[in-house]
Design a protein around this motif. Structure first.
Motif, short mmCIF file in Angstrom:
data_model
loop_
_atom_site.label_atom_id
_atom_site.label_comp_id
_atom_site.label_asym_id
_atom_site.label_seq_id
_atom_site.Cartn_x
_atom_site.Cartn_y
_atom_site.Cartn_z
N PRO A 69 -29.74 -1.58 -14.53
CA PRO A 69 -29.96 -2.77 -13.69
C PRO A 69 -28.68 -3.58 -13.49
CG PRO A 69 -31.73 -2.54 -15.30
CD PRO A 69 -30.69 -1.53 -15.68
N TYR A 70 -28.51 -4.07 -12.28
CA TYR A 70 -27.29 -4.82 -11.93
C TYR A 70 -27.70 -6.14 -11.28
CZ TYR A 70 -22.79 -5.96 -9.81
OH TYR A 70 -21.64 -6.60 -9.44
N ASN A 71 -27.10 -7.23 -11.74
CA ASN A 71 -27.39 -8.54 -11.16
C ASN A 71 -26.22 -9.47 -11.44
OD1 ASN A 71 -28.37 -10.92 -10.19
ND2 ASN A 71 -30.19 -11.00 -11.49
N LYS A 72 -25.25 -9.46 -10.52
CA LYS A 72 -24.10 -10.36 -10.62
C LYS A 72 -23.96 -11.05 -9.27
CE LYS A 72 -21.51 -7.73 -14.09
NZ LYS A 72 -20.23 -7.05 -14.41
N PRO A 73 -24.44 -12.29 -9.18
CA PRO A 73 -24.40 -13.00 -7.90
C PRO A 73 -23.01 -12.92 -7.26
CG PRO A 73 -25.59 -14.26 -9.53
CD PRO A 73 -24.97 -13.11 -10.25
N PRO A 74 -22.95 -12.77 -5.95
CA PRO A 74 -24.07 -12.85 -5.00
C PRO A 74 -24.89 -11.55 -4.89
CG PRO A 74 -22.06 -12.45 -3.81
CD PRO A 74 -21.66 -12.61 -5.25
N LEU A 75 -24.50 -10.48 -5.61
CA LEU A 75 -25.25 -9.23 -5.55
C LEU A 75 -26.40 -9.28 -6.55
CD1 LEU A 75 -22.26 -6.70 -5.43
CD2 LEU A 75 -23.30 -8.02 -3.59
N ILE A 76 -27.54 -8.71 -6.16
CA ILE A 76 -28.72 -8.84 -7.02
C ILE A 76 -29.19 -7.51 -7.62
CG2 ILE A 76 -29.54 -10.88 -5.79
CD1 ILE A 76 -31.56 -9.10 -4.36
N ASP A 77 -28.74 -6.37 -7.09
CA ASP A 77 -29.20 -5.09 -7.66
C ASP A 77 -28.24 -3.97 -7.25
OD1 ASP A 77 -29.78 -4.63 -4.99
OD2 ASP A 77 -31.95 -4.77 -5.25
N ASN A 78 -28.60 -2.75 -7.63
CA ASN A 78 -27.74 -1.59 -7.34
C ASN A 78 -27.66 -1.28 -5.84
OD1 ASN A 78 -26.71 -0.73 -9.88
ND2 ASN A 78 -28.78 -0.07 -10.45
N TRP A 79 -28.69 -1.64 -5.08
CA TRP A 79 -28.59 -1.48 -3.62
C TRP A 79 -27.42 -2.32 -3.09
CZ3 TRP A 79 -30.40 2.23 -0.88
CH2 TRP A 79 -31.64 2.82 -1.15
N ASP A 80 -27.39 -3.57 -3.47
CA ASP A 80 -26.30 -4.43 -3.02
C ASP A 80 -24.95 -3.88 -3.45
OD1 ASP A 80 -27.96 -6.17 -1.77
OD2 ASP A 80 -27.76 -7.80 -3.21
N LEU A 81 -24.87 -3.45 -4.72
CA LEU A 81 -23.60 -2.97 -5.24
C LEU A 81 -23.13 -1.72 -4.49
CD1 LEU A 81 -21.33 -3.09 -7.32
CD2 LEU A 81 -22.77 -1.74 -8.88
N SER A 82 -24.05 -0.76 -4.24
CA SER A 82 -23.64 0.47 -3.57
C SER A 82 -23.21 0.20 -2.13
CB SER A 82 -24.78 1.49 -3.59
OG SER A 82 -25.91 1.04 -2.86
N VAL A 83 -23.92 -0.69 -1.45
CA VAL A 83 -23.54 -1.01 -0.06
C VAL A 83 -22.20 -1.74 -0.03
CG1 VAL A 83 -24.16 -2.37 1.97
CG2 VAL A 83 -25.92 -1.05 0.78
N LYS A 84 -22.00 -2.65 -0.96
CA LYS A 84 -20.75 -3.41 -0.99
C LYS A 84 -19.57 -2.49 -1.30
CE LYS A 84 -18.69 -7.39 -0.70
NZ LYS A 84 -18.61 -8.09 0.60
N ARG A 85 -19.76 -1.52 -2.21
CA ARG A 85 -18.68 -0.58 -2.50
C ARG A 85 -18.37 0.29 -1.27
NH1 ARG A 85 -19.70 1.52 -8.78
NH2 ARG A 85 -18.74 -0.32 -9.75
N ALA A 86 -19.42 0.70 -0.55
CA ALA A 86 -19.19 1.51 0.65
C ALA A 86 -18.40 0.73 1.69
CB ALA A 86 -20.53 1.98 1.22
N THR A 87 -18.76 -0.53 1.93
CA THR A 87 -18.03 -1.33 2.92
C THR A 87 -16.61 -1.62 2.46
OG1 THR A 87 -19.00 -3.34 1.98
CG2 THR A 87 -20.12 -2.37 3.88
N SER A 88 -16.40 -1.74 1.15
CA SER A 88 -15.04 -1.97 0.65
C SER A 88 -14.15 -0.77 0.95
CB SER A 88 -15.07 -2.22 -0.87
OG SER A 88 -15.74 -3.43 -1.16
N VAL A 89 -14.66 0.44 0.74
CA VAL A 89 -13.88 1.64 1.05
C VAL A 89 -13.64 1.75 2.55
CG1 VAL A 89 -13.88 4.16 0.97
CG2 VAL A 89 -14.66 2.85 -1.02
N VAL A 90 -14.66 1.42 3.35
CA VAL A 90 -14.50 1.45 4.81
C VAL A 90 -13.38 0.52 5.25
CG1 VAL A 90 -15.61 0.68 6.96
CG2 VAL A 90 -16.82 2.24 5.42
N ARG A 91 -13.32 -0.64 4.66
CA ARG A 91 -12.27 -1.60 5.05
C ARG A 91 -10.88 -1.09 4.67
NH1 ARG A 91 -16.49 -5.48 3.71
NH2 ARG A 91 -17.07 -6.56 5.64
N VAL A 92 -10.79 -0.40 3.53
CA VAL A 92 -9.50 0.18 3.16
C VAL A 92 -9.10 1.23 4.19
CG1 VAL A 92 -8.30 1.58 1.44
CG2 VAL A 92 -9.76 -0.32 0.71
#
Length: 286
Positions: free
Chosen positions: A199-222
Motif C-alpha cells: 500500500p502507498y499513501n504519500k500525499p498528494p498521491l493516495i495509492d499505487n495507481w497514482d504512483l504508477s501514473v506519476k512515474r509514467a508521466t515523469s519518464v514521458v517528460r524526460v
C-alpha cells in the motif's frame, strides 16, 4: 337289397372259414410288412413336408431381399442421376470458387508479406536498441513480444523508493532510448509503469495507481526534454495488477516494480501499409 347283402356276407364268412392257417399267417405277415412300409413312407412324407416348409421360408426371405436390393438399386440410380445433374449444373461454380480461392491466397500472401516486413522492421529496431542502450546491465531488458518491442527497466534504476522523480543515472539510459525512438518517425512510444502491491499513501498521491501514473508521466517528460515528439508519447500506469513474479518474496516484488517502454508501430500507418499492398495486388491483377 337286404337279402343280397346278407347272402354276400354269408358267402364271405364261408370262404373265410375255408382259409388255412398257413395262408392266414402269410397274409398277416404281408399286412405287417405293408403297415411298416406305410409308417416309413409317412415319416419320409413328414420330413419332406418340413423341408418344403423350410425351403418355402428361405424362398420368401430371398424374395424379400431381392425386393430390397431392387429398391436400393433404384435409389442408387436416382441418386446418381441427381449427382450428375448437380455436377453438371455446378461445374462453372466450382471453377469460379477455385478462382476466388486463388485470389484470396494471393491476398493472404500479400498480407503476410506486410506482416513480415513489419516484423523485420521490429527486429532491426531491437538490434538498434541493444546496440545503443548496451544491454550489459541486468536491470535493463530489451525483447520482442508479439511484434512489439519492450524495454523493461527496473524500478531501482529509475527512481528512489516511493519516489516518482527520475534520477540522473536513468536519464543517461533514457537518452539512448530517445535517440532510437527519434530515428523511427513511424513508431510510437508508450511508457508503462508498474508497482508492487505494498500500500502507498504519500500525499498528494493516495495509492499505487497514482504512483504508477506519476512515474509514467515523469519518464514521458524526460523523453520530451530529450527531443522525442510529444505526439508519439503515451503515459500509462498499471499499478500492481500485471506482475511478472510472485509478490511473496522481496526479489519478486523488486521484479514487479518496473517501467516498460513499449515501442510500437502506429496502427493507422500499419494498416495503410497493408492497404497499399492490397492496391498493388489489384493493380497487378488488372
Amino acid at each position: 337289397m337286404k337279402k343280397i347283402m346278407l347272402l354276400g356276407v354269408s358267402a364271405m364268412l364261408l370262404l373265410g372259414s375255408c382259409v388255412s392257417k398257413k395262408e392266414y399267417a402269410a397274409l398277416e405277415a404281408k399286412q405287417k410288412e405293408t403297415q411298416d412300409r406305410l409308417n416309413s413312407a409317412t415319416v419320409k412324407l413328414n420330413s419332406c413336408l418340413a423341408d418344403k416348409a423350410s425351403a418355402q421360408s428361405r424362398v420368401t426371405s430371398l424374395e424379400e431381399r431381392i425386393a430390397d436390393l431392387k429398391k436400393s438399386n433404384e435409389n442408387l440410380i436416382q441418386s446418381n442421376k441427381d449427382l450428375t445433374m448437380l455436377t453438371t449444373k455446378g461445374a462453372s461454380n466450382v471453377e469460379k470458387t477455385l478462382e476466388s480461392l486463388r485470389e484470396k491466397d494471393l491476398k493472404i500472401n500479400r498480407l503476410q508479406d506486410a506482416v513480415n516486413k513489419k516484423d523485420s522492421v521490429m527486429l532491426a529496431l531491437v538490434t538498434s536498441l541493444k546496440k545503443e542502450v548496451g544491454i550489459n546491465d541486468p536491470d535493463i531488458e530489451v525483447n520482442v513480444e508479439k511484434g512489439v518491442v519492450f524495454i523493461s527497466i527496473a524500478d531501482k534504476l529509475l527512481f528512489r523508493s516511493g519516489s516518482y522523480i527520475v534520477n540522473e543515472r536513468a536519464k543517461e539510459v533514457l537518452g539512448k532510448v530517445a535517440k532510437v525512438v527519434k530515428s523511427k518517425p513511424n513508431f510510437e512510444c508508450m511508457v508503462e509503469a508498474h508497482t508492487d502491491p505494498v500500500p502507498y499513501n504519500k500525499p498528494p498521491l493516495i495509492d499505487n495507481w497514482d504512483l504508477s501514473v506519476k512515474r509514467a508521466t515523469s519518464v514521458v517528460r524526460v523523453l520530451e526534454d530529450l527531443g522525442v515528439d510529444s505526439a508519439k508519447l503515451i503515459a500509462a500506469g498499471r499499478a500492481s495488477f500485471v506482475p511478472v513474479a510472485s509478490n511473496d518474496t522481496a526479489e519478486g516484488k523488486a521484479a514487479n516494480r518496473r517501467t516498460r517502454i513499449v515501442i510500437l508501430p502506429k496502427i493507422d500507418e500499419f494498416y495503410e501499409m497493408i492497404e497499399q499492398e492490397m492496391k498493388n495486388l489489384e493493380a497487378g491483377g488488372n
